[in-house]
Design a protein around this motif. Structure first.
Motif, PDB file in Angstrom:
ATOM      1  N   SER A  27       0.803  -1.211   0.000  1.00 23.96           N
ATOM      2  CA  SER A  27       0.000   0.000   0.000  1.00 23.96           C
ATOM      3  C   SER A  27       0.839   1.265   0.000  1.00 23.96           C
ATOM      4  N   VAL A  80      -0.401   6.273   0.830  1.00 20.13           N
ATOM      5  CA  VAL A  80      -0.991   5.060   1.401  1.00 20.13           C
ATOM      6  C   VAL A  80      -2.459   5.023   0.979  1.00 20.13           C
ATOM      7  N   GLU A  81      -3.145   3.923   1.284  1.00 16.54           N
ATOM      8  CA  GLU A  81      -4.520   3.778   0.786  1.00 16.54           C
ATOM      9  C   GLU A  81      -5.603   4.227   1.768  1.00 16.54           C
ATOM     10  N   GLN A 140      -3.682   3.760   7.773  1.00 21.24           N
ATOM     11  CA  GLN A 140      -2.289   3.541   7.373  1.00 21.24           C
ATOM     12  C   GLN A 140      -1.483   4.839   7.523  1.00 21.24           C
ATOM     13  N   ASP A 195      -7.379   3.134  -2.391  1.00 23.65           N
ATOM     14  CA  ASP A 195      -7.352   1.916  -3.224  1.00 23.65           C
ATOM     15  C   ASP A 195      -6.574   2.079  -4.524  1.00 23.65           C
ATOM     16  N   GLN A 209      -4.106   0.634  -5.772  1.00 22.85           N
ATOM     17  CA  GLN A 209      -3.634  -0.560  -6.490  1.00 22.85           C
ATOM     18  C   GLN A 209      -4.660  -1.112  -7.482  1.00 22.85           C
TER      19      GLN A 209
END
Length: 317
Positions: free
Chosen positions: A228, A257-258, A262, A304, A306
């Motif tokens: 992430s 980061v997502e 995090q 999100d 990714q």
């Protein structure tokens, strides 16, 4: 017409060899550590977290008789996300373009389905020379290493893969690293030097700096974070108005980061974690570039990323 032949072509010594070698293996098989041991300088990030390499960084080994260019690919794995699919595509296109593919099998672990999957994928690439490397021999007993080498040979037979060499090495202790280098050079085609002397990698400095920051961010973080984190270097320039003998490199980078949770983990209590990351990354960057660095790090959220093609593009995938 002038004669362009080199002394080597007149039979006065061995010809110069050059070419590309790609290390493949499942995540954490020791590929990055081996690249760094061969190049002799830190160009590829190594982290105790598997699946940390994302860019194809080439480490370059310069010798009088050869130039060995190491292409470090992400660990091949069965894709779970869009990012995973892109990584696998990258691996497959890379493997078709290199002279030698060297598969890393950690000597302290049994050969498993992950290794079999990789060797099967690799056997589809016909022209490329295949080499097997038993890595991390410092973590295994001699008889364990012996059995491991036999298992590698057997896997070659079962998958129809012909190993040009099977070599045990320990990148950590340096055992057999020079031997491996000599064997790889011997398998390369004859050719000229492809990169200028002194280049350690053809990845632009921003890409290497981003990787070093990412490595520092990954150390000691709980397991849910590795995938992430993405790092983008927004700006990197020498500070103006300073004497030539007192340069300072300003680097401004964003860590993506997502999720909010995090972000909290990355910043840490009263910013302590982010300060630690900054200090560790700065030392690595200064060691690599040989210049004092002012590093300015910010944490941002890209929800999100990714799974989102637009954000993947923005973050360089």
């Amino acid at each position: 017409m002038s004669d362009h032949r080199t002394p080597q072509q007149d039979g006065q010594g061995p010809a110069h060899r050059s070419g590309f070698v790609s290390f493949v293996g499942r995540p954490n098989a020791g590929k990055s550590t081996l690249t760094n041991a061969l190049v002799g300088s830190k160009v590829v990030i190594t982290s105790s977290k598997p699946q940390t390499t994302r860019t194809v960084v080439r480490g370059i080994v310069h010798r009088d008789d050869a130039q060995l260019i190491l292409v470090d690919t992400p660990g091949l794995h069965r894709p779970r996300t869009l990012l995973g699919e892109r990584l696998n595509d990258l691996v497959k296109t890379t493997l078709a373009e290199v002279d030698i593919v060297a598969v890393c099998f950690p000597a302290n672990e049994k050969i498993g389905p992950g290794d079999r999957f990789i060797v099967k994928e690799m056997s589809k690439v016909r022209r490329t020379i295949k080499v097997a490397i038993a890595t991390k021999t410092d973590l295994a007993e001699p008889d364990q290493i012996g059995n491991h080498l036999l298992d590698i040979a057997k896997l070659g037979v079962e998958t129809g893969t012909e190993w040009a060499e099977i070599v045990p090495v320990s990148a950590k202790s340096g055992d057999q690293v020079t031997l491996l280098e000599d064997l790889l050079v011997g398998l390369l085609p004859e050719g000229p030097q492809l990169y200028p002397d002194g280049d350690l990698s053809d990845a632009p400095e921003e890409a290497i700096v981003a990787e070093l920051i990412r490595e520092a961010a990954l150390e000691g973080v709980r397991d849910e974070l590795p995938h992430s984190i993405a790092v983008v270097v927004e700006e990197m320039a020498l500070r103006e108005g300073r004497d030539a003998d007192r340069p300072l490199l300003d680097i401004h980078a964003n860590l993506y980061v997502e999720r909010d949770s995090q972000k909290g983990i990355m910043i840490g209590h009263k910013g302590a974690r982010l300060r630690e990351v900054g200090t560790a990354a700065r030392k690595q960057i200064e060691a690599l570039l040989g210049t004092p660095v002012y590093l300015d790090l910010h944490i941002k959220i890209a929800k999100d990323w990714q799974r989102d093609p637009r954000q993947l593009r923005k973050l360089g995938f």
